[in-house]
Design an enzyme around this catalytic site. Sequence first.
Site, short mmCIF file in Angstrom:
data_model
loop_
_atom_site.label_atom_id
_atom_site.label_comp_id
_atom_site.label_asym_id
_atom_site.label_seq_id
_atom_site.Cartn_x
_atom_site.Cartn_y
_atom_site.Cartn_z
N ASP A 208 -19.12 10.25 21.04
CA ASP A 208 -18.41 10.26 19.77
C ASP A 208 -18.08 11.70 19.38
OD1 ASP A 208 -17.68 8.32 17.52
OD2 ASP A 208 -18.71 9.90 16.41
N ASN B 147 -9.87 15.52 10.96
CA ASN B 147 -8.61 14.78 10.85
C ASN B 147 -8.06 14.86 9.42
OD1 ASN B 147 -6.88 13.32 12.52
ND2 ASN B 147 -7.68 11.35 11.87
N ASP C 246 -5.35 13.96 17.01
CA ASP C 246 -4.96 13.38 18.31
C ASP C 246 -5.16 14.39 19.43
OD1 ASP C 246 -4.32 11.00 17.08
OD2 ASP C 246 -2.14 11.23 17.32
N GLU D 25 -12.56 7.51 17.48
CA GLU D 25 -12.97 8.74 18.15
C GLU D 25 -14.17 8.51 19.07
OE1 GLU D 25 -15.15 8.80 14.17
OE2 GLU D 25 -13.19 8.17 14.86
#
Length: 182
Positions: A52, A60, A69, A96
């Site tokens: 993770d 983000n 991204d 993620e």
Amino acid sequence: MRRAEAEDKLEELATTDPLTGLRNRRKFDSEIDLEWRRAARSKTPVAVLMIDADHFKAYNDTYGHQAGDQVLVGIAICISDSVSRAGDCAARYGGEEFAVLLPNTSAAEALNVAETIRGKVQGWSDDQATSTVSCGIASLVPTTSMDWPILVEAADKALYAAKAGGRNQSVVASLPKLSLVA
């Protein structure tokens, strides 16, 4: 010939995550099912890594989805560079989170792979806060009375232990010796 090529292309599209180029969750699930049964027959271990991105939501939210991204693509490249055996399956599990299937791999060997991935991700970016991952590792020899979700669940619990322990680390699940039960 064209039909076979088209079918291959459709299969690839249906099993590949479009952002990262890794396998998708559907493909991971079918691969682990296959490898689980093979390992039960051959009495060999199967390992799973759950990986993770650390602090991803905050990153983000601060820098935007395109920057997020790019982080996911970078992590995927680090995973791909570390997982290369024929039966291995690296996948974007969702959001993620990534999963890696390592057939015929002990917990110690899987920890080495996880640490290689973790080190590559950490070294990949100048900004250490945005480029770390936590890894949960589980490995066991399946028996016919067990189903593979137990392995994914154990790796996931180890992942949460890695996050709770401060992130940017790998934790191996402590599994009971289920494979010794007759």
